[in-house]
Scaffold this active site. Structure first.
Site, PDB file in Angstrom:
ATOM      1  N   ASP A 286      40.349  41.284  47.308  1.00  0.00           N
ATOM      2  CA  ASP A 286      40.679  42.410  46.428  1.00  0.00           C
ATOM      3  C   ASP A 286      40.482  42.040  44.965  1.00  0.00           C
ATOM      4  O   ASP A 286      41.120  42.599  44.078  1.00  0.00           O
ATOM      5  CB  ASP A 286      42.113  42.880  46.679  1.00  0.00           C
ATOM      6  CG  ASP A 286      43.140  41.760  46.411  1.00  0.00           C
ATOM      7  OD1 ASP A 286      42.720  40.600  46.247  1.00  0.00           O
ATOM      8  OD2 ASP A 286      44.349  42.066  46.371  1.00  0.00           O
TER       9      ASP A 286
ATOM     10  N   ASP B 123      42.436  42.205  39.679  1.00  0.00           N
ATOM     11  CA  ASP B 123      43.071  41.908  40.966  1.00  0.00           C
ATOM     12  C   ASP B 123      43.952  43.106  41.325  1.00  0.00           C
ATOM     13  O   ASP B 123      44.770  43.569  40.516  1.00  0.00           O
ATOM     14  CB  ASP B 123      43.911  40.636  40.876  1.00  0.00           C
ATOM     15  CG  ASP B 123      44.464  40.228  42.232  1.00  0.00           C
ATOM     16  OD1 ASP B 123      43.715  39.608  42.994  1.00  0.00           O
ATOM     17  OD2 ASP B 123      45.647  40.552  42.511  1.00  0.00           O
ATOM     18  N   LEU B 124      43.765  43.631  42.542  1.00  0.00           N
ATOM     19  CA  LEU B 124      44.507  44.819  42.956  1.00  0.00           C
ATOM     20  C   LEU B 124      45.970  44.471  43.198  1.00  0.00           C
ATOM     21  O   LEU B 124      46.303  43.419  43.767  1.00  0.00           O
ATOM     22  CB  LEU B 124      43.901  45.416  44.218  1.00  0.00           C
ATOM     23  CG  LEU B 124      42.434  45.870  44.118  1.00  0.00           C
ATOM     24  CD1 LEU B 124      41.988  46.496  45.433  1.00  0.00           C
ATOM     25  CD2 LEU B 124      42.256  46.863  42.975  1.00  0.00           C
TER      26      LEU B 124
END
Length: 666
Positions: free
Chosen positions: A578, A535-536
């Protein structure tokens, strides 16, 4: 019985690299190979009936490799295999070749100690076989077509009970082979009958379509017209569709119905086999036409009537001529002085009859020309072949599709024109098989196959080939349609279903297929794999500040960096927004190794990214938090559980501080 020699005659072990001695061939090798190929087991799909036996044998004998091996001319091919990935090996190094040459099971306790196999490359290298036990699988006539065998990489002794179990399982395989052998014999008889029927049907169809007289089939129960040829339609003035809505009684002249029905009853009762009579039919326009009919009855195998076969010859002109000649005869008897005028009149009628005959012949020639034009200007490529496979017809669409003119193609074989190099041997073998047996994998079917043009470019065609045999000569008619665009569109749709349209990475749907496959490969090869949930960190801020276009550009760069940071065997998936998933497989990953890869990914993603903002470039930077789920080779966890665990670990990493990796090494 083991394969070792008595102690007094056991020679020393040959050195590594010594060729394995060849087994003596069967006394009827030709018959054995012919039966093996007739059974159609070679190169066929796996079948549960054999796979169950090899699995049971592997478990009973505790051997890593168990095979149902078929011994072909130059290879041994494995119809069923446990613990072995390759589908075949050369015959000249196979243990099974020796096994089929003896009546008792072949047991080799230690191949390195057996002079027949000590120098075999399957022993010295490759599979490193040490133990082998094989039971010949014999046909009803005693041909040994292969073996049920068990293989181990360590030497061992086979207990009597284990050998008996292997023989029992081989008996199960042999019983199935015997059943199929009986089916082959029955199929051969049926194919011979079918070939004769097809030849007869082709001749009858040609007669039916091209006959200058009418031919029709009439249902024996209802009296409805089932099918009629063009000549019958021309004689009676009905279309084929109009015929099918009528019974023969409805278009028979009322005065001729009683006589027809009496003869039909005699046919159905078996009193007569066929009858001929002259009668009148009513044309579509209501006029009557005299015809000569020949009627016979077709019954099924039980004797139940199926349909009448009716031949119809137009004798209306002859009847008219007979009537006129009768009048002429009366006039000749009554008035001798009118003889000259009567002869002239008769000659006029004769001339008209000849004219009508010439018109009928011209109509037939026109019909043939029309059929030729239909083929010449058809939307599909049409290719006609003689019995040797050489081109005798090549229409305009064939010229446009393949680039060869009709003059260039004439007299050449399809291998020289449109068949790709890798399929030419199969085509040649298929043509030879069809010439010999009248059966083949292509004739009479609708198939999609690759082809090539004159310029060497390739295309995909839908092909239908029909064989016709007339007067002992077989010809083939092939219709081919270029479906390259359709196949390309299908491939693109299949790609779009499994790939993210923004980044080009695999999508969630592809991941749902990928994880079960990875689990199956893990169990098959005995090595685990790892799932990294990414996960960004900071992506929302970039998206909010610079807009969705900048966010999309950033996601595309993230996808490229992820893909470039893992091995070719690994898979990168954009899950949603994302969130990304990386599946690491192909080697025995530990948690430490998975964390090393995760750290490499975080470092790659932390590098600044330049995104276009109008005419200027802005530098943005994001991080990532990664959760790892490990799956051992023997783990029972389902793919969905594995993904949830990686997701949970990712959230633990975020809670511990962005840019983290969980779980930590314990």
């Amino acid at each position: 019985m083991t394969a070792s020699l008595p102690p007094s005659t056991t020679p020393s072990t040959p050195p590594a690299g010594t060729p394995a001695p060849k087994a003596a061939p069967s006394s009827d090798e030709g018959g054995r190979l012919a039966l093996l190929h007739a059974l159609q087991l070679l190169d066929s799909a796996p079948e549960p009936v054999f796979d169950r036996v090899t699995r049971v044998a592997s478990r009973l004998l505790d051997t890593p490799v168990t095979l149902f091996s078929l011994i072909d001319r130059d290879r041994q091919w494995f119809k069923s295999r446990v613990g072995l990935d390759v589908p075949e090996t050369p015959r000249n190094v196979s243990f099974c070749t020796h096994a089929i040459e003896q009546h008792e099971p072949l047991v080799v306790n230690d191949a390195l100690e057996d002079p027949r196999f000590a120098g075999n490359p399957l022993v010295r290298g490759g599979m490193k076989i040490r133990f082998y036990a094989g039971v010949p699988i014999r046909s009803l006539k005693g041909h040994a077509i292969g073996t049920l065998c068990a293989i181990d990489t360590r030497p061992r002794q086979l207990a009597p009970g284990e050998l008996a179990a292997l023989q029992d399982l081989a008996g199960i395989v042999a019983d199935e082979v015997h059943r199929r052998e009986q089916l082959v014999l029955a199929r051969g008889q049926l194919e011979a009958v079918d070939a004769a029927m097809r030849s007869t049907e082709a001749r009858l169809r040609s007669i039916f379509e091209l006959a200058s007289f009418g031919i029709a089939l009439i249902d024996a129960t209802s009296g409805n017209w089932l099918t009629v040829n063009a000549a019958a339609c021309a004689i009676l003035g009905y279309t084929e569709e109009q015929f099918r809505r009528l019974t023969f009684r409805q278009i028979t002249h009322p005065d001729d119905v009683p006589g027809d029905m009496a003869l039909v009853r005699d046919l159905l009762a078996g009193k007569i086999t066929q009858y001929e009579r002259q009668k009148r039919y009513l044309r579509h326009d209501g006029s009557a036409v005299w015809v000569h009919t020949n009627v016979s009855l077709k019954t099924d195998d039980t004797g139940r009537p199926e349909y009448f076969i009716v031949a119809v010859i137009d004798i209306d002109a002859r009847k008219a001529a007979e009537h006129e000649l009768a009048l002429l005869h009366a006039q000749l008897e009554a008035r001798v002085d009118d003889r000259t005028r009567a002869l002239v009149e008769a000659n006029r009628h004769l001339t008209e009859a000849i004219g009508r005959q010439q018109q009928a012949e011209a109509a037939l020639r026109a019909h043939e020309a029309e059929l030729s034009n239909i083929l010449e200007f058809a939307n599909d490529a049409y290719i006609g072949l003689d019995d040797s496979g050489r081109v005798i017809a090549w229409n305009r669409q064939a010229e446009r599709t393949f680039g060869w003119t009709a003059a260039e193609a004439g007299g050449r074989s399809l291998e020289q024109l449109i068949i790709p190099a890798e399929l030419r041997d199969r085509h040649t073998q298929g043509l030879a098989r069809y010439s010999a047996t009248g059966t083949g994998p292509v004739v009479g079917k609708r198939l999609e196959l690759p082809a090539r043009r004159k310029d060497g470019s390739t295309l995909t065609v839908e092909i239908r080939i029909h064989a016709t045999e007339i007067d002992g000569r077989r010809t083939f008619s092939a219709f081919l349609h270029d479906i390259s665009d359709r196949k390309q569109a299908e491939a693109q749709r299949e790609h779009d279903l499994r790939h993210d349209p923004l980044t080009g990475l695999l999508n969630r749907r592809a991941l749902e297929e990928l994880l079960p496959q990875a689990k199956a490969r893990s169990q098959r090869h005995g090595i685990g794999f790892a799932v990294l949930f990414i996960d960004l960190d900071g992506f929302k801020a970039v998206n909010d500040r610079f807009g969705h276009d900048a966010g999309d550009a950033l996601l595309c760069e993230v996808g490229r960096r992820l893909r470039g940071s893992v091995r070719q065997n690994d898979n990168v998936v954009r899950l949603a927004g994302d969130e990304f998933v990386v599946v690491l497989e192909g080697q025995p990953y530990t948690l430490a190794e998975a964390r090393t890869v995760a750290a490499k990914l975080i470092a790659a993603l932390a590098e600044p990214v330049g995104v276009a903002m109008g005419e200027s470039m802005e530098t943005v930077q994001v991080g990532a938090s990664i959760g790892i789920a490990m799956h051992g080779a023997g783990d029972a966890a389902e793919p969905a559980e594995l993904l949830r665990e990686a997701d949970r670990q990712m959230y633990l990493a975020k809670e511990a501080g962005r840019g983290g990796i969980r779980p930590v090494e314990g």
